[in-house]
Design an enzyme around this catalytic site. Structure first.
Site, PDB file in Angstrom:
ATOM      1  N   LYS A 152       0.850   4.596   7.225  1.00  0.00           N
ATOM      2  CA  LYS A 152       0.129   5.567   6.095  1.00  0.00           C
ATOM      3  C   LYS A 152       0.726   6.934   6.353  1.00  0.00           C
ATOM      4  O   LYS A 152       1.110   7.396   7.275  1.00  0.00           O
ATOM      5  CB  LYS A 152      -1.385   5.291   6.187  1.00  0.00           C
ATOM      6  CG  LYS A 152      -1.879   4.155   5.851  1.00  0.00           C
ATOM      7  CD  LYS A 152      -1.740   3.891   4.366  1.00  0.00           C
ATOM      8  CE  LYS A 152      -2.573   2.405   4.196  1.00  0.00           C
ATOM      9  NZ  LYS A 152      -1.663   1.118   4.829  1.00  0.00           N
TER      10      LYS A 152
ATOM     11  N   SER B  56       0.838  -1.353   0.006  1.00  0.00           N
ATOM     12  CA  SER B  56      -0.059  -0.179   0.110  1.00  0.00           C
ATOM     13  C   SER B  56       0.839   1.226   0.111  1.00  0.00           C
ATOM     14  O   SER B  56       0.361   2.310  -0.297  1.00  0.00           O
ATOM     15  CB  SER B  56      -1.002  -0.103   1.205  1.00  0.00           C
ATOM     16  OG  SER B  56      -0.190  -0.015   2.446  1.00  0.00           O
TER      17      SER B  56
END
Length: 244
Positions: free
Chosen positions: A203, A165
């Protein structure tokens, strides 16, 4: 690599697809795992998708495809209601996260500067994956040697990355990231974020008003937005090590 709830959901979806060719609804998944809300199912599905176990099929409602199953599945048990107190029991026997507080005397203010060749043993927490708060993973048995020049003041720890990701930020599956422990970070910083006291993820952080967005660095994954009370910062990215 998967939490017990993630694995229970993966096998439930796979069984339903094998039986009738149609994936279960969010309500059916929620009831099967004894969860109280569909938001928990959404988090589990996102975690499975990021780790390459399932994918969502475009332009079709309730369309999920199982891409693979764990090599060594955990013993199947009847799903139980998850709670913060019971969360550590959901860690797979194959995934043994390790967390300790490091001793970084050579990198503290006022200490002599470390030689670049000098190594510092950092705690290696295991693979960062949705499932457990960092503080629930403490185990002092595994460390990794990091060049002292990569560290600043304060406590640090290392994490092995699971999933793709963050590939466009240069962070690949299997990389080891170096994290400086902190509880705040500027907009645009890549952080270890704890969501709802249950899920840990790496993230990019964006704040706007009372909302916090956790941005992936891969167009195949969605940006997730939460209320500020649902996200806490566990540390910020300061380095990366890759073995070829």
């Amino acid at each position: 690599m998967l939490t017990r709830k993630q694995q229970e959901l993966l096998f439930f979806i796979n069984e339903r697809l094998n039986e009738g060719g149609v994936s279960p609804s969010f309500d059916e998944m929620k009831d099967a795992l004894s969860l109280k809300s569909k938001s928990g199912i959404h988090r589990l599905i996102t975690g499975l998708e990021e780790r390459g176990f399932i994918r969502r099929l475009p332009h079709r409602a309730r369309a999920l495809e199982v891409l693979r199953l764990p090599e060594k599945p955990m013993p199947r048990t009847k799903p139980a209601v998850a709670s913060p107190a019971s969360a550590p029991a959901e860690v797979s026997p194959r995934f043994k996260p390790n967390v300790i507080r490091g001793d970084f005397r050579n990198s503290l203010p006022g200490r002599p500067a470390s030689n670049d060749a000098e190594a510092v043993a950092l705690p290696l927490y295991g693979r960062i994956a949705a499932g457990l708060p960092i503080e629930a993973m403490r185990d002092n048995s595994v460390t990794i040697d990091i060049p002292a020049s990569m560290l600043a003041a304060g406590d640090h720890y290392a994490l092995e990355v699971a999933g793709d990701s963050m590939v466009e930020a240069g962070i690949l599956d299997g990389d080891t990231v170096i994290i400086q422990r902190c509880d705040t970070a500027e907009n645009g910083t890549i952080v270890v974020a704890l969501v709802d006291q249950q899920e840990v993820t790496l993230k990019r952080l964006r704040r706007k008003g009372n909302s916090i967005a956790l941005e992936p660095a891969n167009p195949n994954y969605e940006t997730r937005v939460f209320g500020s009370d649902r996200v806490s910062v566990q540390g910020r990215l300061v380095g990366l090590i890759r073995r070829y």
